[in-house]
Write a protein that holds these residues in place. Sequence first.
Motif, PDB file in Angstrom:
ATOM      1  N   UNK A 175       0.860  -1.186   0.000  1.00  0.00           N
ATOM      2  CA  UNK A 175       0.000   0.000   0.000  1.00  0.00           C
ATOM      3  C   UNK A 175       0.897   1.237   0.000  1.00  0.00           C
ATOM      4  N   UNK A 176       0.267   2.401  -0.026  1.00  0.00           N
ATOM      5  CA  UNK A 176       1.010   3.622  -0.330  1.00  0.00           C
ATOM      6  C   UNK A 176       1.964   4.101   0.772  1.00  0.00           C
ATOM      7  N   UNK A 177       1.764   3.682   2.013  1.00  0.00           N
ATOM      8  CA  UNK A 177       2.496   4.316   3.112  1.00  0.00           C
ATOM      9  C   UNK A 177       3.882   3.715   3.362  1.00  0.00           C
ATOM     10  N   UNK A 178       3.992   2.395   3.286  1.00  0.00           N
ATOM     11  CA  UNK A 178       5.255   1.775   3.711  1.00  0.00           C
ATOM     12  C   UNK A 178       6.117   1.305   2.548  1.00  0.00           C
ATOM     13  N   UNK A 184      -7.386  13.967  -9.931  1.00  0.00           N
ATOM     14  CA  UNK A 184      -7.568  15.418  -9.804  1.00  0.00           C
ATOM     15  C   UNK A 184      -8.342  15.734  -8.526  1.00  0.00           C
ATOM     16  N   UNK A 185      -9.382  14.901  -8.272  1.00  0.00           N
ATOM     17  CA  UNK A 185     -10.189  15.110  -7.059  1.00  0.00           C
ATOM     18  C   UNK A 185      -9.327  14.994  -5.810  1.00  0.00           C
ATOM     19  N   UNK A 186      -8.351  14.107  -5.902  1.00  0.00           N
ATOM     20  CA  UNK A 186      -7.498  13.841  -4.752  1.00  0.00           C
ATOM     21  C   UNK A 186      -6.823  15.127  -4.273  1.00  0.00           C
ATOM     22  N   UNK A 187      -6.397  15.958  -5.236  1.00  0.00           N
ATOM     23  CA  UNK A 187      -5.707  17.194  -4.872  1.00  0.00           C
ATOM     24  C   UNK A 187      -6.638  18.151  -4.138  1.00  0.00           C
ATOM     25  N   UNK A 188      -7.924  18.011  -4.377  1.00  0.00           N
ATOM     26  CA  UNK A 188      -8.885  18.893  -3.714  1.00  0.00           C
ATOM     27  C   UNK A 188      -9.147  18.421  -2.284  1.00  0.00           C
ATOM     28  N   UNK A 216       0.718  16.146   0.941  1.00  0.00           N
ATOM     29  CA  UNK A 216       1.648  15.030   1.163  1.00  0.00           C
ATOM     30  C   UNK A 216       0.953  13.692   0.936  1.00  0.00           C
ATOM     31  N   UNK A 217      -0.298  13.571   1.385  1.00  0.00           N
ATOM     32  CA  UNK A 217      -1.042  12.320   1.206  1.00  0.00           C
ATOM     33  C   UNK A 217      -1.302  12.078  -0.278  1.00  0.00           C
ATOM     34  N   UNK A 218      -1.684  13.139  -0.992  1.00  0.00           N
ATOM     35  CA  UNK A 218      -1.938  13.008  -2.428  1.00  0.00           C
ATOM     36  C   UNK A 218      -0.658  12.603  -3.155  1.00  0.00           C
ATOM     37  N   UNK A 219       0.468  13.197  -2.746  1.00  0.00           N
ATOM     38  CA  UNK A 219       1.752  12.881  -3.385  1.00  0.00           C
ATOM     39  C   UNK A 219       2.125  11.422  -3.134  1.00  0.00           C
ATOM     40  N   UNK A 220       1.828  10.956  -1.943  1.00  0.00           N
ATOM     41  CA  UNK A 220       2.164   9.575  -1.603  1.00  0.00           C
ATOM     42  C   UNK A 220       1.378   8.595  -2.483  1.00  0.00           C
ATOM     43  N   UNK A 221       0.110   8.915  -2.683  1.00  0.00           N
ATOM     44  CA  UNK A 221      -0.734   8.048  -3.509  1.00  0.00           C
ATOM     45  C   UNK A 221      -0.259   8.059  -4.960  1.00  0.00           C
TER      46      UNK A 221
END
Lengths: 468, 194
Positions: free
Chosen positions: A35-38, A76-80, A85-90
Amino acid sequence: MSGRSLFQKVWDDHIVVPESADTPAVLYIDLHLTHEVTTPEAFNVLRSRGLPIRRPDLTIATLDHSTPTVPITSLKDLDVVSEPAAAAQIRTMIENCEKNGIRMYGYDSDSRGIVHVIGPELGATQPGKTIVCGDSHTSTHGAFGAIGFGIGTTEVGHVLATQCLLQRRPKTLAINVEGKLPRGVTAKDVILAIIGKIGVGGGTGSVIEYRGTTIRGLDMEQRMTICNMSIEAGARAGMIAPDDATIQYLNGRPLAPKGADWDAAVARWRALPSDADARFDREVSIDVSQLTPMVTFGTNPGMVVPVTDAVPVSDDASFRKALAYMKVEAGKPMLGMPVDVVFVGSCTNSRMSDLHDAASILRGRKVAKSVRMLVVPGSVQVQRQAEAEGLDKVFREAGAEWREAGCSMCLGMNGDIALPGQLCVSTSNRNFEGRQGIGARSVLASPLTAAASAIAGTIADPRPLLPN
Amino acid sequence: MEKTEIVRSRTVVMPGTDIDTDQIVPARFLTTTTRKGLGKALFADWRYDKDGKPKADFILNTPAAAGCKVLVAGNNFGCGSSREHAPWALIDFGIQAVISTGIADIFRSNSLKNGLVPVIVDQATHTWLLANPGVEVTIDVASCELRLPDGRSVAFPLDGFSKYCLLNGVDQLGYLLHQSDAITRFENERAWKP
Ligand code: SF4
């Protein structure tokens, strides 16, 4: 020579190079969940060393931890909706998977969800496999008779580069669970009681095998709830022997074997349960026939009591610190404590049976005005199924929020948080300080207890509210 | 990974039991995509007030803690989440060894992969260390010994392989990559394919 345990059979089957006094075993990994975090730093390391991914076909990826649970249809929605930082990680995760040929169950997939919910749902989780993920609740997959354990980011890199890990053989701990579960008492209450009994460090260095008639009587979702929280007792992993329920669950799943492969796999799985004369390093027994719904009162999952009990008394400094943080008083009853937030979700309790439980209490009732309740399905599949059955309506009509799949309020990193000082009755697995948001106070409970507490606006016993 | 042979330092003591990795690095700091700079997130919710100012009474903010490389912690340190951000943050802050009666499995494994030495000691030694914060101790990785200022020396467990990696600053990936032929053979010869 005594027989082999379930754990020993799966372990032996994956030894590439045996353990010696000087070196750990090289253990082969059949399934790597990501997943995206680790993972980002693991990909960074491989990139900087010019190493390819050895078996991209044995790794699958999803987005769950930092993903928002409000509807989004594109990046795009993610950036909103997300923190940058979370969006960049994804985005990084999606890119890493694209570049390396790793299957990603992302926003465009109807199989996205919490990593430990989708592994079994896809049929990727199977008996006899070794399964790892950069996430401690990988123990969930042990419900199928797999060895599933959490690893750090460096080890994520090891698996990506070599499909192997260096491991010392852990000890084995058999937990025998006997007795018919009383009405209103669930798998969540059983595992909370077990952690209360052996302590949050009680399983350190061990792989648990849950056995006994109670365990045999549980369906796969309940077994996952049990194995999920093995790590909360400090165990490396938790396992349950595969049986008819396991095989039936997997039959026809997208990534389960097909045709002749299926028959061969089933024959192999049937041989996995511990031999009758298998020995364990330690055994613990628990009778659940008189068990009541359980709730935590402190800041770790071992600080747990029957919902009808009072907060225990102790002079220990850490214990007193936990009570001070929780703003609970030793000797005072848990029932009736005012609740601000109720969260039904997480890899512990976000599957269909959990939603059915919560809905059975909420149907035709209203969440107390003072309470914010979130119901978050563990996966898009669960979400669709629940919506097809009209459960979303039950939740909404009761006044709860029905969200998109993800980890949500299980950990405060995706926008869903409890506020400082708020008391949150949560079906997740960790009541650590600040886990659900800075200063938030978490009380772990089953979906039944969570739903009953939402209605009462205070910690409540679900048993009087059970439908006939 | 840096070589670690000897860690010599005064101790800083956090006596609480079951200190979990959500305390060591709260989840909201995990949105980073690199391991760098996590020292500022270390124990963030215990270390800073709600305006982000250091709390004067938190042990790591006290002058006595400055420069300490050895953390003495309560039993079952590092339990909970598998986040490797926990040892990354401790190391970035300047901690090089953790002493306790019990250290959680995944945290221990993550620590060894980053050169943070996990030192498990008996109850009596632990009680003494908790009661005497700030003493100068020496952790000798080669001999697996913790030396106390009164001359006592206490052995701690460390398997040969982990010791080798710490002493030589070798990471385990290199060793695993060397097993590539054995891995290929295993993949080809196993009775079933995942
Ligand atoms: S739901 Fe919670 S415990 Fe489960 S994987 Fe997500 S963050 Fe971890």
